[in-house]
Structure formats: C-alpha cells, structure tokens
Design a protein around this motif. Structure first.
Motif, PDB file in Angstrom:
ATOM      1  N   ALA A  80       0.259   2.866 -20.620  1.00  0.00           N
ATOM      2  CA  ALA A  80      -1.179   3.133 -20.723  1.00  0.00           C
ATOM      3  C   ALA A  80      -1.488   4.478 -21.360  1.00  0.00           C
ATOM      4  CB  ALA A  80      -1.806   3.044 -19.334  1.00  0.00           C
ATOM      5  N   GLY A  81      -0.703   5.486 -21.057  1.00  0.00           N
ATOM      6  CA  GLY A  81      -1.014   6.825 -21.552  1.00  0.00           C
ATOM      7  C   GLY A  81      -0.843   7.016 -23.044  1.00  0.00           C
ATOM      8  N   VAL A  82      -0.074   6.134 -23.686  1.00  0.00           N
ATOM      9  CA  VAL A  82       0.196   6.325 -25.116  1.00  0.00           C
ATOM     10  C   VAL A  82      -0.295   5.159 -25.984  1.00  0.00           C
ATOM     11  CG1 VAL A  82       2.179   7.838 -24.735  1.00  0.00           C
ATOM     12  CG2 VAL A  82       2.528   5.359 -24.871  1.00  0.00           C
ATOM     13  N   ARG A  83      -0.896   4.144 -25.373  1.00  0.00           N
ATOM     14  CA  ARG A  83      -1.427   3.049 -26.176  1.00  0.00           C
ATOM     15  C   ARG A  83      -2.635   3.518 -26.973  1.00  0.00           C
ATOM     16  NH1 ARG A  83       0.481  -1.993 -25.600  1.00  0.00           N
ATOM     17  NH2 ARG A  83      -1.469  -2.996 -26.228  1.00  0.00           N
ATOM     18  N   ASN A  84      -2.879   2.855 -28.092  1.00  0.00           N
ATOM     19  CA  ASN A  84      -3.895   3.303 -29.049  1.00  0.00           C
ATOM     20  C   ASN A  84      -5.194   2.506 -28.991  1.00  0.00           C
ATOM     21  OD1 ASN A  84      -2.316   5.349 -30.270  1.00  0.00           O
ATOM     22  ND2 ASN A  84      -1.223   3.825 -31.486  1.00  0.00           N
ATOM     23  N   THR A  85      -5.301   1.570 -28.051  1.00  0.00           N
ATOM     24  CA  THR A  85      -6.493   0.738 -27.989  1.00  0.00           C
ATOM     25  C   THR A  85      -6.968   0.575 -26.551  1.00  0.00           C
ATOM     26  OG1 THR A  85      -5.147  -1.289 -27.844  1.00  0.00           O
ATOM     27  CG2 THR A  85      -5.870  -0.608 -30.046  1.00  0.00           C
TER      28      THR A  85
END
Length: 329
Positions: free
Chosen positions: A26-31
């Motif tokens: 979750a912390g690095v997803r882009n959407t």
C-alpha cells in the motif's frame, strides 16, 4: 534507436530481472484502490534501477545522455549545460498491472500550488523546462495498451483538477495515450500533468525513463556526493584481448598503456553528469560545431577534448566539442 540496440538493451534487462522492485504494498502503490487506473489491484509497476551501471550492457542507455538526434531538443528546452537530474531506470508493466494516478503540472494538479522546481515557461519566443522527462520505448506501445497518458495543454493550466479526474474516475476522454514503437523517444515537461493507465497488453511494457534539468536546476540528489560509483567503470581491451576495468573512484592503479577503450562514459556524457552550477563558472557543456552554439576559443582558454560520440551509429557524422563558457561568444 536501432533494432540491434534494442535487442542488446532488452537482453541486459533480462540479465537483471532479479533486481526488480515491484510496487505491491500500500505504501508504494501508485494508484487509489478500485479505480480505473489501478488494474487488477494486485500487480504493481516494476522498477529496475542501475541501467547506467551495467558496463558494456549500458551502451544504449548511456547514449541517451548525449545522442546527436536528441541533444538539439535537450538544448532547446533546457539550455546549454543541461544535466541529468534523476538516476534513470526502467519501468516494466505486465498485463493488468496498475498505472499511475495523474500528477505533476506547473500548477500542481492536486493542490493548485505553483511548482517552481518542475515548471514550464514560455517567454519571448523561447520554451523553458525546469525538469524534462525522456522516455525510451523498448517494446511497442499500441493504441489501447495502456501505459503513459498526458493531459494535453495542462502545462499552461492555472487550476487544480477535480479529485476524481486525478484517479481516472471522470473526464477520461482528456487522457491522451501516445502510440510508440520500440526505439521511439517521448519527451515531456514534468510541468505537464501526466500518469499511466493500467497495462492491458499480453506483451510486457518496457521503457527507460530519464529526467534532465537546466545547468543550475536540481530536483533529485543522486549526484551527491557523486553518482553511483559503478557508473564510472570503463572497459579497456589489452594486448591479450582481455577487458580491464578502470574506475577513478575505486582507487585502482591499473596500467592501460596500449589498451583500447571499448566502453564507458564519453567526455560529453560526463559533462551531462556535472553537478548543478552556472555556465559562467567554467562549466563544461556540449556544443555542436555545426550550429551557432559552437564555442570559439579565445585567449589562453584550453578546450578539454574533441570527440565523436556514439561511434556505432552510422548516421552520426557530427563532431562534438566539450567547451567552457569562457570560450563562447
């Protein structure tokens, strides 16, 4: 770029697939979850760094820094002394992997605040970019495949966007996806609102992404205290047909007398890696001697070198001079 250059570069990526970082948590997803840009909600964008640190395998990736067909655009948009700002890397997307919510803009598309560090300006007939993105397509990107999208004209916007548009929930018709063939190069100002759709093709999306800035501008900090050491590896072939690796940062005293350099950064590419500072402070920069930007030697000023870059490209006949501001009219 040629088919052979692409073949070698894709093989180099294949060698380093074990180093890929996938944006799954979750912390690095882009959407935003459950939006049109988020794909299947599980598969993330894959990032592969270090593309200038692979020795001979980095040949094409290094050439993007000063390619004779790209350099005039860099200079027009960024000025003499343009510099690499971010470490370049490859982006890979498999089918159904997420894209990227809309971001960027001279006026930030989310907050509506002025973005001076990535701004685009036009003044007195001249375009100015504070941060220029350069994307090299390594595989075809056909209509409807997904991937990179841009909001045309948004570099001139003065307002933030509706939140739902940022996540692809409305006004989707304003998201333009350029069609690109492998070997094509796309340039865009980071002052233009952009993002990416989820990838829909069975063929993996592959691009190499760079960012360049004017001589005095800086967004990233990867240059400090110096760029990654392995970027400076230079390969020399000795009389025994062996490759000897030399690197000024590794303090290796290696005799390369009568050796021939076979790969590594050229003088012009090293000029593009200079730290951010003004041309008037003896900054080395690239000037093509076939244009009006050619530096003219005056007084006792010494030209560093004259070199022909990208020698494996049969279309390249230009001679490039490394020069200092004190040499120019």
């Amino acid at each position: 770029f040629t088919k052979e250059e692409l073949r070698k570069s894709n093989l180099a990526i294949d060698k380093h697939l074990h180093r890929i970082q996938e944006r799954k948590t979750a912390g690095v997803r882009n959407t935003k979850e459950n939006t049109p840009l988020s794909g299947d909600g599980q598969s993330g964008r894959q990032d592969l760094g270090g593309i200038l640190e692979w020795g001979e395998d980095s040949e094409m990736f290094r050439s993007v820094l000063d390619h004779p067909k790209l350099r005039p655009y860099y200079t027009e948009l960024l000025g003499d002394g343009y510099r690499m700002d971010h470490l370049p890397f490859c982006i890979l997307q498999n089918k159904n992997s997420e894209g990227f919510h809309l971001h960027g803009g001279t006026v930030d598309c989310t907050s509506g605040r002025f973005n001076p560090h990535i701004a685009y300006n036009y003044c007195n007939g001249q375009m100015y970019c504070h941060l220029l993105a350069v994307s090299v397509a390594l595989h075809d990107q056909n209509a409807g495949d997904g991937g990179f999208v841009v909001v045309n004209g948004s570099h001139k916007s003065n307002f933030s966007m509706p939140p739902d548009m940022i996540h692809g929930l409305e006004n989707e018709e304003y998201l333009f996806q350029p069609v690109m063939k492998a070997g094509d190069v796309l340039m865009f100002s980071e002052g233009t609102v952009h993002g990416a759709r989820a990838w829909t093709s069975d063929i993996q999306r592959r691009i190499a992404l760079y960012r360049f800035a004017p001589a005095t501008c800086c967004y990233g900090r990867s240059y400090y205290p110096h760029w990654p050491i392995n970027m400076y590896d230079e390969g020399y072939k000795n009389s025994n047909n062996e490759i000897v690796i030399v690197n000024k940062y590794k303090n290796e005293e290696i005799d390369i007398t009568n050796c021939k350099k076979v790969y590594g950064l050229t003088d012009t590419q090293k000029a593009v890696l200079e730290y951010p500072y003004a041309l008037r402070i003896d900054r080395p920069y690239i000037a093509d001697n076939n244009t009006s930007t050619t530096a003219n030697t005056t007084g006792d000023t010494i030209v560093d070198s004259i070199t022909s870059n990208n020698n494996n490209n049969d279309d390249n006949n230009s001679v490039v001079k490394i020069c200092h501001r004190s040499e120019a009219k």
